[in-house]
Write an enzyme that holds these catalytic residues in place. Structure first.
Site, PDB file in Angstrom:
ATOM      1  N   ASP A   9       0.738  -1.102  -0.528  1.00 61.58           N
ATOM      2  CA  ASP A   9      -0.173  -0.032   0.242  1.00 61.58           C
ATOM      3  C   ASP A   9       0.749   1.248  -0.177  1.00 61.58           C
ATOM      4  O   ASP A   9       2.311   1.570   0.115  1.00 61.58           O
ATOM      5  CB  ASP A   9      -0.631   0.413   0.773  1.00 61.58           C
ATOM      6  CG  ASP A   9      -1.616   1.115   1.360  1.00 61.58           C
ATOM      7  OD1 ASP A   9      -2.364   1.239   0.666  1.00 61.58           O
ATOM      8  OD2 ASP A   9      -1.775   1.475   2.995  1.00 61.58           O
ATOM      9  N   ASP A  11      -0.165   5.380   1.201  1.00 62.23           N
ATOM     10  CA  ASP A  11      -0.353   5.833   1.456  1.00 62.23           C
ATOM     11  C   ASP A  11      -0.875   5.876   3.012  1.00 62.23           C
ATOM     12  O   ASP A  11      -1.584   4.104   3.338  1.00 62.23           O
ATOM     13  CB  ASP A  11      -1.203   7.713   1.705  1.00 62.23           C
ATOM     14  CG  ASP A  11      -1.231   8.365   0.375  1.00 62.23           C
ATOM     15  OD1 ASP A  11      -2.115   7.927  -0.665  1.00 62.23           O
ATOM     16  OD2 ASP A  11      -0.731   8.711   0.139  1.00 62.23           O
TER      17      ASP A  11
END
Ligand code: XBP
Ligand code: MG
Length: 258
Positions: A9, A11
């Site tokens: 991932d 952010d």
């Protein structure tokens, strides 16, 4: 089966970026002469909505405005979000969000070991490239077999679509991959895709329900910034490396009912 790919991932996982996103949203609103200014508290309430465009739309729905005014504002989301992305990528290029502990080290270790790398993110692809190029060099985006991000799938996290896309391009089964996340919506997406998931929450996701995490740590740690004793005991090492991940994952698999 040994690990063949790491899927990250962006952010909150690669870097703690949401404060910079918040500032970029507010700067874009100001540029558009809109009165909106999202406080950290307001942004934390909007953050569970995946996607910046969707977040703006959800905010417009809460405004005490005539329907016609709301429709006009909804029609401006594309322009607002492009401005926000321009501002965000500029702030990132300026070094405003360093990579979290252990991220660069683990990515390099995986590359050296011949593992595949992937990104699975709700954020806009330009944001991913800016972060990777700023902190890992101009070639870094090409280290990743796939950068699955943003609108490349119809359903954003917590739907598994972005992870399913990453797995499809990798050509690998979830069983030989590990996902790295920071939030409940990202964890839900990774688990729905069948992935062993390491979660390293941030200030923004510290109150999320992360009970489904296969490994929950404050960060990936680094030799010069080792994990606290409790986290190191859970991992069986002072920081997250491929050997520790193999051991934990094998231990989990071994414990699964026959
Ligand atoms: C986090 C998100 C993104 C960012 C804002 O993505 O939900 O929407 O908050 O970026 P992830 P955009 O944790 O999956 O990387 O404005 O480009 O959507
Ligand atoms: Mg995240």
């Amino acid at each position: 089966m040994s690990i063949e790919a790491l899927i990250f991932d962006v952010d909150g996982t690669l870097a703690d970026t949401e404060e910079i996103h918040r500032q970029a949203f507010n700067a874009a609103f100001q540029e558009a002469r809109l009165w909106w200014n999202w406080s950290p508290h307001q942004y934390a309430e909007l953050l569970p909505i995946s996607g910046g465009k969707e977040r703006i739309a959800a905010y417009v729905a809460t405004l005490d405005q005539p329907e016609a005014a709301k429709r006009e504002l909804l029609g401006r989301i594309g322009e607002l979000h492009r401005a926000k992305t321009r501002i965000f990528t500029s702030l990132i290029a300026g070094g405003r969000a360093p990579l979290r502990p252990g991220v660069a080290r683990l990515i390099r270790e995986a590359r050296d070991a011949g593992l595949k790398l992937a990104i699975a993110s709700t954020t806009t692809p330009a944001n991913v490239e800016a972060l990777l190029e700023t902190h890992l060099g101009p070639d870094a985006p090409r280290w990743f077999a796939v950068i699955a991000a943003g609108d490349k799938v119809p359903m954003k996290k917590p739907a598994p679509d972005i992870y399913d896309l990453a797995l499809a391009v990798l050509g690998l089964a979830p069983e030989v991959c590990i996902a790295f996340e920071d939030s409940a919506k990202g964890l839900a997406a990774a688990k729905a895709a069948g992935l062993f998931t390491v979660v390293t929450p941030t200030f923004w996701t510290r109150t999320d329900d992360l009970a489904a995490a296969d490994l929950l740590l404050p960060s990936l740690g680094d030799p010069d910034a080792p994990l606290d004793p409790a986290a190191a005991a859970a991992l069986g090492a002072p920081c997250v490396g491929l050997a520790a991940l193999e051991r934990v994952r094998a231990g989990r698999t071994a414990r699964q009912p026959a």
